[in-house]
Design a protein around this motif. Structure first.
Motif, PDB file in Angstrom:
ATOM      1  N   ARG A   1       0.889  -0.944   0.175  1.00  0.00           N
ATOM      2  CA  ARG A   1       0.203   0.162   0.212  1.00  0.00           C
ATOM      3  C   ARG A   1       1.346   1.333   0.417  1.00  0.00           C
ATOM      4  O   ARG A   1       0.558   1.591  -0.242  1.00  0.00           O
ATOM      5  CB  ARG A   1      -0.833  -0.031   1.059  1.00  0.00           C
ATOM      6  N   ASN A   2       1.613   1.016   0.677  1.00  0.00           N
ATOM      7  CA  ASN A   2       2.393   2.504   0.652  1.00  0.00           C
ATOM      8  C   ASN A   2       3.818   2.081   1.650  1.00  0.00           C
ATOM      9  O   ASN A   2       4.256   1.134   2.428  1.00  0.00           O
ATOM     10  CB  ASN A   2       1.585   3.992   1.798  1.00  0.00           C
TER      11      ASN A   2
ATOM     12  N   GLN B   1       6.808   3.804   4.036  1.00  0.00           N
ATOM     13  CA  GLN B   1       7.480   5.354   4.541  1.00  0.00           C
ATOM     14  C   GLN B   1       8.994   4.765   5.094  1.00  0.00           C
ATOM     15  O   GLN B   1       9.534   3.870   5.719  1.00  0.00           O
ATOM     16  CB  GLN B   1       6.068   5.731   5.894  1.00  0.00           C
TER      17      GLN B   1
ATOM     18  N   LYS C   1       5.710  10.395  14.573  1.00  0.00           N
ATOM     19  CA  LYS C   1       4.650  10.522  13.259  1.00  0.00           C
ATOM     20  C   LYS C   1       3.758   9.285  13.511  1.00  0.00           C
ATOM     21  O   LYS C   1       3.793   7.766  14.083  1.00  0.00           O
ATOM     22  CB  LYS C   1       5.660  10.073  12.220  1.00  0.00           C
TER      23      LYS C   1
ATOM     24  N   PHE D   1       0.777   6.544  11.698  1.00  0.00           N
ATOM     25  CA  PHE D   1       0.207   6.310  10.326  1.00  0.00           C
ATOM     26  C   PHE D   1      -1.144   6.082  10.746  1.00  0.00           C
ATOM     27  O   PHE D   1      -0.736   4.886  10.854  1.00  0.00           O
ATOM     28  CB  PHE D   1       1.749   5.802   9.469  1.00  0.00           C
ATOM     29  N   ASP D   2      -1.888   5.655   9.530  1.00  0.00           N
ATOM     30  CA  ASP D   2      -3.030   4.384   9.564  1.00  0.00           C
ATOM     31  C   ASP D   2      -2.643   3.222   8.675  1.00  0.00           C
ATOM     32  O   ASP D   2      -1.113   3.207   7.961  1.00  0.00           O
ATOM     33  CB  ASP D   2      -4.103   5.221   8.378  1.00  0.00           C
TER      34      ASP D   2
ATOM     35  N   ASP E   1      -2.910   2.204   6.057  1.00  0.00           N
ATOM     36  CA  ASP E   1      -2.913   2.920   4.123  1.00  0.00           C
ATOM     37  C   ASP E   1      -1.430   3.038   3.881  1.00  0.00           C
ATOM     38  O   ASP E   1      -0.561   3.646   3.159  1.00  0.00           O
ATOM     39  CB  ASP E   1      -3.728   3.525   3.639  1.00  0.00           C
ATOM     40  N   GLY E   2      -0.985   3.441   5.035  1.00  0.00           N
ATOM     41  CA  GLY E   2       0.616   4.164   5.116  1.00  0.00           C
ATOM     42  C   GLY E   2       0.484   5.343   4.951  1.00  0.00           C
ATOM     43  O   GLY E   2       1.601   6.549   4.608  1.00  0.00           O
ATOM     44  N   GLU E   3      -0.433   5.967   5.521  1.00  0.00           N
ATOM     45  CA  GLU E   3      -0.969   7.964   5.171  1.00  0.00           C
ATOM     46  C   GLU E   3      -0.673   8.323   6.730  1.00  0.00           C
ATOM     47  O   GLU E   3      -1.424   7.364   7.321  1.00  0.00           O
ATOM     48  CB  GLU E   3      -1.896   7.974   5.051  1.00  0.00           C
ATOM     49  N   ARG E   4       0.249   9.024   6.728  1.00  0.00           N
ATOM     50  CA  ARG E   4       0.520  10.012   8.151  1.00  0.00           C
ATOM     51  C   ARG E   4      -0.830  10.186   8.602  1.00  0.00           C
ATOM     52  O   ARG E   4      -1.465  11.594   7.670  1.00  0.00           O
ATOM     53  CB  ARG E   4       1.766  10.889   7.378  1.00  0.00           C
ATOM     54  N   VAL E   5      -1.400  10.868   9.814  1.00  0.00           N
ATOM     55  CA  VAL E   5      -2.414  11.189  10.211  1.00  0.00           C
ATOM     56  C   VAL E   5      -2.257  12.024  11.268  1.00  0.00           C
ATOM     57  O   VAL E   5      -2.544  12.903  11.475  1.00  0.00           O
ATOM     58  CB  VAL E   5      -3.263  10.205  10.183  1.00  0.00           C
TER      59      VAL E   5
ATOM     60  N   GLU F   1       1.287  14.246  12.763  1.00  0.00           N
ATOM     61  CA  GLU F   1       3.010  14.601  13.467  1.00  0.00           C
ATOM     62  C   GLU F   1       2.785  15.550  14.598  1.00  0.00           C
ATOM     63  O   GLU F   1       2.433  16.416  14.129  1.00  0.00           O
ATOM     64  CB  GLU F   1       3.657  15.305  11.970  1.00  0.00           C
TER      65      GLU F   1
END
Length: 859
Positions: free
Chosen positions: A557-558, A560, A587, A589-590, A592-596, A598
């Protein structure tokens, strides 16, 4: 067969260790009589044959005059007198190396090129003796690497400790005959150079043995003066044999005292055994170790560096195992040493790892036989870091490869709880607030029966490629198990990580994902929940890549990157926190590897000294599927401020100034527990996590012993560990009851290991002589049933499971046992051979030699 294997041999004063490196970078220790550590002993029989290792020790009982236990210590003499014959010391070395060669040939089919190790202070003449001995043993010309350089490469590669260019590292090599100390500096190219070396040629494990024998002798002399006269001045083979038996008894007692408080000593010809206590050993050891500490300080002073400037103090050599060694070095230098459970092993493997860097080695000396292959291979060996679980930690004082950490800690700089179970996920208790009429149906702590035996859910799924030692881990949750293992990649570009998911219901493959190793090594951290599947890789020194996969399909998915490897799962979120020296940023992440989120903790000048989550009692009924907290995260910064955050948003909930960032912290069920060292004990202070208002304070009189760790051990219980002096991973425990606001119980009448809840009961580990056992206690702290020999992992609120713990070196074989909260046992398997396993409350998923397998042990 291609000449691309490598043999690494550490021929020590008391023991010899050898490691074979496979072409794909796998390492395996050679076994001698079932052990990776072979005595460096020789025995010359009347026919002129030299016997080695344990065979030599056994034969020594028949003719002690023909026996030499420590030929390396006699290198300056040039020759050894064994019985009526004099032989060169190099002949003894050659006999030992020949024994190693035979084991290597049995393992890989031929004698590989080899690297040998020697002390840093050895002259060219002494190194030449090793070259000559290797040639006599049939080796091709060998390379020689100094022992501290080899140990330094093990410290940075296998243990994954960071040593930056220009930083010094001290290696304290305490063997059977000598103490060798070296301070090395990391060069920009990754190699190590010796800044200063020294040591004590007259101080080693043998000197401690001699001091203990003399101490025992005082008692024997008073009780049986004639017996002692014969032991002190033996005359004839029989009396020589008795003297050797006494030394073996004393040596065994010394080793036992690293685990127990008392050890028996059987004196030949005496009817009654004597005893040594740990107090006697400490009293005898202290003046000897004072010399060792003083010499370490002297060598360090030669470099112009201070102890606090060291990147580490690494203890190797069998004598480093004595707890008093670490204690006195810590006292004398003010830094915590790193020592492994088997400190004899790092030098041999480190020498092989060193060949991946450009380091100076002694070139092959001129030999009488022509070389068959003059160049030893330089293999690309990726460093192997220890497996960790859903929380990635810096190493504790022990420094050995850490097993998966328990759920309750994310200590980035100091304290890491020990682990005595293979699953590494600690349990907590679900609040049993249910109506009395429905108690049995809704009781989260009820005991569920086990099946009669492990049952294969489906045939094993074959492993793609040949499994190596880089990674083999399993994570199980709900309806699936995820397997991680590494092999050599098909295109010879390096290691390849394979991720496979199997259905826990059918045992069938669900998906697969392969990734080629890009950098220095897999960081071996894995995070699994319903919506999150991630793992991390160290792509280069100080840089980590976190890979996020789809739990349902395995698709990437991602990815980082981060300068920190410290991470923890909070629900379906991954929190990556800072290293102790890498700033103060968090940091989140959800799946999906998206930062939510920081944020930065504290000020620009403040670093995070410690951080973790607020763990919750609701997880204990489902210890194999924990929620991992309630979403609150706490952090202590070096400016002595405590911060509480919402992990999903990064918003500050509350913060306040505290007494010191060096105290011990633990968050459980909305309360923060702080154990603060005081002059004659420590304070246990309890705060509400919402407002950090103090709820209770208990002063605990413990003398010089301070708190070493904390963990949850019940719905309203927190247990505080106090380290037992001069012992590793041995504790006394105080149980604090938050509801009653008092110390409810003390476990201090024995030597205890770890404590964790089994529903509303406790699993308590303790030591019985050389073995570790488990005892169940009920809510009133009364024992339940008999003590148990295994170490168990809770799998639901009323039962636990034991299986063989994973090994660093290949497979292990052992039994699988179920345990009910009433102490009843269910023998599920007696001889399961495996690399690694993980469990749910009904399934055990394992990596086996035959492939990936899911077993059922209950419906």
């Amino acid at each position: 067969m291609p000449a691309d294997y490598l043999l690494s041999v550490d021929l020590g004063t008391s023991h010899t260790v050898a490691v074979v490196v496979w072409p794909d970078g796998r390492t395996r220790p050679l076994l001698f009589d079932g052990s990776p550590v072979m005595p460096s002993a020789v025995f010359l029989d009347p026919a002129g044959t030299l016997h080695t290792g344990k065979d030599a020790e056994r034969l020594a009982l028949t003719a002690p005059e023909r026996f030499e236990p420590n030929p390396k210590q006699r290198i300056s003499d040039g020759t050894l007198l064994l019985g009526d014959r004099e032989i060169p010391v190099t002949a003894a070395f050659a006999a030992i190396l020949s024994r190693v060669a035979r084991a290597a040939i049995e393992s890989v089919g031929r004698l590989p090129d080899a690297v040998l190790t020697c002390p840093a202070a050895w002259s060219e003449q002494r190194r030449g003796a090793l070259h000559d001995a290797a040639a006599q043993a049939g080796y091709r010309p060998v390379k020689i690497l100094t022992e501290p350089v080899a140990a330094a490469h093990y410290y940075t590669s296998r243990l994954s400790h960071q040593v930056q260019a220009g930083q010094p590292l001290a290696v304290f090599d305490f063997g059977g005959g000598t103490l060798d100390i070296a301070v090395l500096e990391r060069r920009p190219d990754g190699s190590f150079g010796v800044l200063a070396d020294g040591g004590l040629p007259d101080l080693g494990g043998l000197d401690f043995d001699a001091a203990l024998v003399a101490h025992i002798g005082e008692t024997v002399k008073q009780r049986e003066p004639e017996i002692w006269k014969r032991l002190e001045n033996p005359n004839g083979a029989s009396e020589l044999r008795n003297r050797r038996e006494l030394w073996e008894e004393v040596r065994g007692a010394k080793e036992m005292l690293s685990r127990s408080s008392v050890a028996p000593v059987t004196v030949p010809d005496m009817a009654q055994s004597l005893h040594l206590t740990r107090g006697e050993l400490d009293q005898i050891s202290r003046p000897l170790l004072s010399r060792a500490v003083g010499e370490t300080q002297r060598v360090l002073a030669l470099t112009g560096r201070r102890p606090e400037q060291l990147a580490g103090l690494f203890l190797v050599g069998g004598s480093s195992r004595m707890p008093m060694v670490s204690k006195m070095l810590h006292e004398g230098l003010g830094i915590a040493p790193t020592v492994l459970e088997q400190p004899e092993l790092p030098v041999s493997e480190g020498a092989a790892l060193a060949l991946t860097a450009t380091v100076p080695v002694t070139p092959p000396a001129a030999v009488t036989s022509p070389p068959a292959n003059p160049t030893a291979p330089s293999l690309g060996l990726p460093p192997m870091t220890p497996a960790s679980d859903e929380t990635v930690l810096l190493r504790r004082n022990g420094g050995a490869p850490l097993p998966p950490p328990r759920r309750g800690t994310v200590h980035t700089a100091r304290r890491v709880p020990p682990k005595w179970i293979a699953i590494g996920v600690a349990a907590v208790v679900l609040v049993a607030a249910v109506a009395i009429g429905a108690w049995w149906l809704l009781n989260p702590y009820k005991q569920r029966p086990f099946a009669d035996a492990l049952t294969e859910v489906a045939p094993a799924t074959a492993i793609s490629g040949e499994l190596d030692d880089g990674v083999y881990e399993v994570r199980s949750r709900g309806d699936r198990s995820v397997f991680f293992y590494t092999t050599a990649s098909d295109d010879e570009s390096g290691q390849e990580l394979h991720v496979r998911a199997l259905s826990n219901e059918t045992g069938d493959a669900v998906w697969s994902q392969d990734q080629v190793l890009e950098g220095d090594g897999w960081n071996n951290s894995y995070f699994l929940s319903d919506e999150l599947l991630a793992f991390s890789q160290e792509v280069e020194t100080g840089e980590y890549k976190f890979v996020f996969l789809d739990p349902g399909t395995g698709e990437v998915r991602n990815t980082q990157t981060s300068a920190s490897r410290n991470a923890a799962r909070s629900g379906d979120l991954l929190v990556i926190g800072p290293e102790a020296d890498a700033g103060a940023g968090f940091k989140v992440f959800d799946g999906d590897g998206e930062r939510v989120a920081e944020w930065t903790a504290g000020t620009e000048d403040a670093t995070v000294a410690d951080w973790s989550l607020n763990w919750v009692p609701e997880d204990i009924a489902n210890p194999t599927e924990p929620s991992n907290g309630d979403g609150r995260l706490w952090a202590v910064t070096s400016d002595n401020v405590l911060h509480v955050y919402d992990a999903e948003s990064g918003e500050v909930i509350v913060q306040r100034e505290i007494e010191t960032a060096e105290d011990l912290y633990y968050a459980w069920d909305g309360k923060l527990y702080v154990a603060a060292d005081k002059e004659t004990g420590y304070e246990l202070n309890v705060y509400g996590l919402d407002d950090l208002k103090q709820l209770d304070s208990q002063f605990i009189e413990s003398g010089d012993v301070g708190p070493a760790d904390m963990t949850d051990c019940g719905e309203a219980l927190v247990c505080v560990a106090e380290a037992v002096e001069d012992q590793t991973d041995v504790y006394h425990w105080r149980v604090y009851d938050a509801d009653a606001e008092e110390i409810a119980h003390e476990f201090d009448d024995q030597e205890y290991g770890w404590i964790e809840p089994l529903g509303d009961r406790l699993l308590v580990e303790y030591y019985a002589g050389d073995s570790k056992r488990t005892q169940i206690y009920d809510k009133g702290f009364d024992t339940v049933n008999n003590s148990l020999e295994e170490t168990f992992a809770p799998i639901d609120g009323g039962s636990a499971l034991a299986w063989p713990a994973r090994s660093t070196f290949g497979t292990v074989t052992g039994g699988v046992t179920g345990l009910g909260r009433d102490g009843s046992r269910a023998e599920l398997s007696t001889d399961l051979e495996l690399y690694a396993c993980d469990a749910t409350d009904t399934r055990l998923a394992c990596i086996l030699p035959d492939g990936l397998q899911v077993f059922s042990f209950r419906d």
